[in-house]
Design an enzyme around this catalytic site. Structure first.
Site, PDB file in Angstrom:
ATOM      1  N   ASP A  70      20.917  -6.672  -7.257  1.00  0.00           N
ATOM      2  CA  ASP A  70      20.777  -5.636  -6.232  1.00  0.00           C
ATOM      3  C   ASP A  70      21.836  -5.845  -5.158  1.00  0.00           C
ATOM      4  OD1 ASP A  70      19.785  -3.927  -4.060  1.00  0.00           O
ATOM      5  OD2 ASP A  70      17.962  -3.820  -5.251  1.00  0.00           O
ATOM      6  N   SER A 120      18.692   1.814  -3.160  1.00  0.00           N
ATOM      7  CA  SER A 120      18.239   1.225  -4.421  1.00  0.00           C
ATOM      8  C   SER A 120      17.255   2.119  -5.158  1.00  0.00           C
ATOM      9  CB  SER A 120      17.575  -0.130  -4.163  1.00  0.00           C
ATOM     10  OG  SER A 120      18.508  -1.046  -3.652  1.00  0.00           O
ATOM     11  N   ASP A 171       9.126  -3.135  -4.841  1.00  0.00           N
ATOM     12  CA  ASP A 171      10.441  -2.786  -4.293  1.00  0.00           C
ATOM     13  C   ASP A 171      11.127  -1.793  -5.245  1.00  0.00           C
ATOM     14  OD1 ASP A 171      12.357  -2.905  -2.317  1.00  0.00           O
ATOM     15  OD2 ASP A 171      13.289  -4.731  -3.080  1.00  0.00           O
ATOM     16  N   THR A 173      13.830  -1.322  -7.047  1.00  0.00           N
ATOM     17  CA  THR A 173      14.429  -1.556  -8.369  1.00  0.00           C
ATOM     18  C   THR A 173      13.378  -1.784  -9.457  1.00  0.00           C
ATOM     19  OG1 THR A 173      16.385  -2.404  -7.263  1.00  0.00           O
ATOM     20  CG2 THR A 173      16.152  -2.923  -9.600  1.00  0.00           C
ATOM     21  N   ARG A 184       9.849   5.437  -1.372  1.00  0.00           N
ATOM     22  CA  ARG A 184       9.795   4.084  -1.930  1.00  0.00           C
ATOM     23  C   ARG A 184       8.859   3.138  -1.181  1.00  0.00           C
ATOM     24  NH1 ARG A 184      15.699   1.509  -0.932  1.00  0.00           N
ATOM     25  NH2 ARG A 184      14.517  -0.425  -1.188  1.00  0.00           N
ATOM     26  N   GLU A 337      15.759  -8.339 -12.280  1.00  0.00           N
ATOM     27  CA  GLU A 337      16.511  -8.075 -11.054  1.00  0.00           C
ATOM     28  C   GLU A 337      16.644  -9.316 -10.180  1.00  0.00           C
ATOM     29  OE1 GLU A 337      16.512  -5.385  -6.979  1.00  0.00           O
ATOM     30  OE2 GLU A 337      14.641  -6.185  -7.772  1.00  0.00           O
ATOM     31  N   ASP A 342      21.188  -8.094  -2.138  1.00  0.00           N
ATOM     32  CA  ASP A 342      21.113  -6.976  -1.193  1.00  0.00           C
ATOM     33  C   ASP A 342      20.444  -7.378   0.113  1.00  0.00           C
ATOM     34  OD1 ASP A 342      20.769  -3.915  -0.545  1.00  0.00           O
ATOM     35  OD2 ASP A 342      18.766  -4.799  -0.386  1.00  0.00           O
ATOM     36  N   LYS A 343      19.311  -8.022   0.009  1.00  0.00           N
ATOM     37  CA  LYS A 343      18.528  -8.269   1.223  1.00  0.00           C
ATOM     38  C   LYS A 343      19.252  -9.226   2.174  1.00  0.00           C
ATOM     39  CE  LYS A 343      14.381  -7.284  -1.396  1.00  0.00           C
ATOM     40  NZ  LYS A 343      14.447  -5.855  -1.006  1.00  0.00           N
ATOM     41  N   HIS A 346      22.163  -7.480   3.824  1.00  0.00           N
ATOM     42  CA  HIS A 346      21.698  -6.695   4.980  1.00  0.00           C
ATOM     43  C   HIS A 346      21.613  -7.589   6.226  1.00  0.00           C
ATOM     44  CE1 HIS A 346      20.720  -2.743   3.418  1.00  0.00           C
ATOM     45  NE2 HIS A 346      20.023  -3.255   2.414  1.00  0.00           N
ATOM     46  N   ASP A 384      23.186  -2.037  -8.463  1.00  0.00           N
ATOM     47  CA  ASP A 384      22.727  -0.684  -8.142  1.00  0.00           C
ATOM     48  C   ASP A 384      23.658   0.034  -7.175  1.00  0.00           C
ATOM     49  OD1 ASP A 384      21.974  -2.472  -6.172  1.00  0.00           O
ATOM     50  OD2 ASP A 384      19.900  -1.775  -6.026  1.00  0.00           O
ATOM     51  N   HIS A 385      24.154  -0.716  -6.197  1.00  0.00           N
ATOM     52  CA  HIS A 385      25.061  -0.121  -5.212  1.00  0.00           C
ATOM     53  C   HIS A 385      25.900  -1.244  -4.635  1.00  0.00           C
ATOM     54  CE1 HIS A 385      22.462  -1.937  -2.235  1.00  0.00           C
ATOM     55  NE2 HIS A 385      21.432  -1.371  -2.849  1.00  0.00           N
ATOM     56  N   HIS A 427      24.648  -0.595   2.990  1.00  0.00           N
ATOM     57  CA  HIS A 427      25.238  -0.453   1.658  1.00  0.00           C
ATOM     58  C   HIS A 427      26.600   0.234   1.793  1.00  0.00           C
ATOM     59  CE1 HIS A 427      20.868   0.002  -0.056  1.00  0.00           C
ATOM     60  NE2 HIS A 427      21.090  -1.176   0.507  1.00  0.00           N
TER      61      HIS A 427
END
Ligand code: ZN
Length: 638
Positions: A70, A120, A171, A173, A184, A337, A342-343, A346, A384-385, A427
């Site tokens: 992710d 995501s 989450d 994904t 989501r 995943e 990602d987290k 961030h 994913d991104h 992102h």
């Protein structure tokens, strides 16, 4: 084959030589002395034509393992490789896939315009369903219409399925494979505002957690226990916690490493719901802190995170166990995943994101080890991104940065320039690497779109996407005659396209009685009903909740009729000794006069509060659930 897929394949053939990496021979970091030599840094110095040709295999594939990092853009891959293995080194999993391409990840606005920086939910929905959608959407299109997911389709086609993550299983994904919601954040029954019309008590399909239970993958592993401790607010499990509900529906509910290692099976009779943390998993490395000017500070080493879970619960360990449990003659689809790249991105936490890439890389190695030994498994590794982190040369003057000392002794500065200190970094919208191995994997080569992943996997596994059609040949089995007040069993067989079946019994006199719903297990849904005391010809109607396929059988209540007796009542929530699935007993015989067995995992015992419905002299006991009086068909989970 869509025209888009054909076009991508054609382009892929042209682009092959340029975009295919050799399979590395060893995961050894090049030393600075090596890379300073002529050719010392080369990764593909010999002619690779034959190696590439050898890596291109047509489908079909028996199994597919899809691994997602992710937020794992090229920056995140590169910084993890630099840190752990050196700039000239090799990530032994991620870098080992022989076929690589790039894919576009944009999402859509609600009115269908391009949104260049996706989230995501939209990106996961894209590969899970083949449909681009808006940020926040979980496997619904921009109009809100649910789209069948790879996991649902694979399951309906008879494959085993698994969904593994280091985040909460709710989450985005993991959720995109198992749920369909407009927002989501609709995690559990208590997410009242977030769920809105998707909530069970609003007539929706229920929260993501409730839909995960209803989708009934053979195996779901990750974090997110907190939402399963919430109680359903509607439907036939109203008032029960979701953990209790899962147990009642036959799940093996586990919450620690011992539970995971103790699993001997994961299947439709006894699927696995394993949640090992309330929220997301702690990462491998303790967080590093990025500050304005931080790139000029002395370079730091990443340190182990004392809160990290046991290595028995690492992503690699969960992946290996999942493969062990899912591998079967009919094949499997498994999504894995690594969520916190990602987290931590961030949070401008370079060490956190690097550790999560390394964890994912180990899981990729496990997947590749299996695929190479199996010879009939496609592995896809992608993201994913893209995300915010950048490997920079000079320290940026106004944005956050961190300086790290890599294992090869160099300084690596990583900058986060999409939010101010304390804010959540954002992102980004660049295309991503997608890599593949095994039968059908050549379809990742070239420039493709994220939605192509869906078609690549559907085609490789030769899945029938017409789920309604998979239930079209369903049959119903019920005894033609039953004695008043006795139990009888009604079974729908061959209803693979559905995940639940609902039932109604219409007696000769009195009102129709709602039988609620049961889960479809290996294409079979079994209801145990107690006949009314009033004599006369009644009708049982079973309906596939997803397909709408309707099956009816006449059941005549006659004094003196010999009703096949159900077998012993199982312990609530337990898996019966026979495995709970007596498919052989109910069979597909139309007469229904054989020994109809009690299917424990779907059928709740009478002691859990059987309902006595009294009307016009008819008494019908619905045994398979605890609160039939609260049945709300709008609450059926799909
Ligand atoms: Zn994110």
């Amino acid at each position: 084959m869509t025209s888009g897929r054909a076009a991508a394949t054609t382009f892929g053939a042209v682009a092959l030589a340029a975009s295919v990496a050799l399979v590395p021979t060893a995961a050894v970091a090049a030393t600075p002395a090596d890379v300073a030599q002529n050719g010392g840094a080369a990764r593909s110095i010999d002619d690779s034509t034959q190696a590439i040709l050898d890596s291109v295999q047509g489908g079909p594939a028996k199994n597919v393992i899809l691994l997602i990092g992710d937020g794992m853009g090229d920056s995140e891959i590169t910084s993890a490789r630099n840190y752990e293995y050196g700039a000239g080194g090799v990530l032994p999993g991620i870098d080992a896939l022989p076929l690589t391409g790039q894919y576009t990840t944009y999402s859509l606005t609600r009115d269908g315009k391009a949104d260049y920086v996706p989230d995501s939910a939209a990106t996961g929905s894209a590969w899970a369903t083949g449909t681009k959608t808006y940020d926040n959407a979980v496997s619904v299109d921009i109009a809100g219409t649910p789209q069948d997911t790879l996991l649902e389709i694979a399951k309906a086609n008879g494959l085993k399925t698994g969904n593994v993550t280091t985040s909460e299983v709710q989450d985005a994904t993991p959720a995109v494979q198992a749920a369909h919601v407009a927002a989501r954040s609709c995690y559990g029954p208590d997410s009242v505002t977030q769920c809105g019309a998707d909530a069970l008590d609003q007539g929706g399909r229920g929260s993501i957690s409730e839909q995960i239970i209803g989708t009934r993958a053979d195996l779901t592993l990750g974090g997110g226990s907190a939402s399963f401790r919430q109680a359903a607010r509607a439907g036939q499990y109203q008032g029960d916690t979701l953990f209790d509900q899962a147990g009642d529906r036959g799940y093996q509910v586990i919450g620690d490493a011992a539970g995971l290692s103790g699993l001997a099976a994961a299947d439709q009779t006894a699927p696995v719901l394993g949640t090992f943390t309330d929220g997301n998993f702690p990462t491998r490395f303790a967080p590093s802190t990025a500050t304005v000017g931080g790139g000029d500070l002395a370079p730091q080493r990443c340190t182990p995170n004392p809160a990290r879970l046991s290595t028995d619960l690492s992503l690699q360990a969960m992946t290996e166990k999942s493969i062990d449990l899912l591998d079967n003659e009919d094949g499997f689809f498994l999504q894995v995943e690594g969520a916190s790249i990602d987290k931590r991105d961030h949070s401008a936490d370079a060490c956190g994101q690097i550790g999560e890439v390394l964890d994912l890389d180990e899981a990729v190695q496990a997947a590749l080890d299996f695929a190479k030994a199996d010879g009939n498994t496609m592995v896809i590794v992608t993201a994913d991104h893209a995300h915010t982190s950048q490997i920079v040369d000079g320290t940026p003057p106004t944005s956050l940065s961190t300086s790290l000392l890599t294992n090869e002794g160099s300084t690596m500065k990583i900058a986060y320039g999409t939010a101010a200190a304390g804010g959540s970094q954002q992102h980004t919208g660049s295309q991503l690497r997608v890599a593949g191995y095994g039968p059908g994997a050549a379809n990742v080569v070239g420039l493709i779109d994220q939605t192509d992943n869906f078609f690549t996997i559907v085609n490789a596994l030769e899945l029938d996407r017409n789920l309604d059609g998979l239930s079209n040949d369903a049959t119903i089995s019920a005894p033609a005659e039953v004695a008043p007040g006795t139990d009888f069993t009604v079974t729908a067989s061959g209803i693979e396209g559905d995940r639940q079946v609902s039932g109604v019994f219409t007696p000769a006199t009195g009102d129709p009685v709602d039988l609620g719903y049961v889960d479809v297990i290996d294409g079979i849904a079994t209801f145990t009903v107690t006949a009314p005391t009033a004599l006369g010809a009644g009708t049982v109607t079973l309906t596939g909740v997803q397909s709408g396929v309707e099956l009816t059988a006449a059941v005549n209540v006659i004094a003196g009729a010999v009703t096949p007796a159900p077998s012993a009542t199982p312990t609530p929530g337990a898996v019966p000794a026979d495995g709970g699935n007596t498919a052989g007993g109910v069979g597909t015989a139309g007469s229904g006069n054989g020994p109809l067995a009690f299917t424990g995992s779907e059928v709740l015992p009478a002691l859990l509060l059987a309902l006595m419905l009294t009307g016009a002299g008819a008494v019908l006991v619905v045994r398979r659930r605890r609160r039939a009086g609260m049945i709300d068909h709008s609450g059926v989970q799909m």
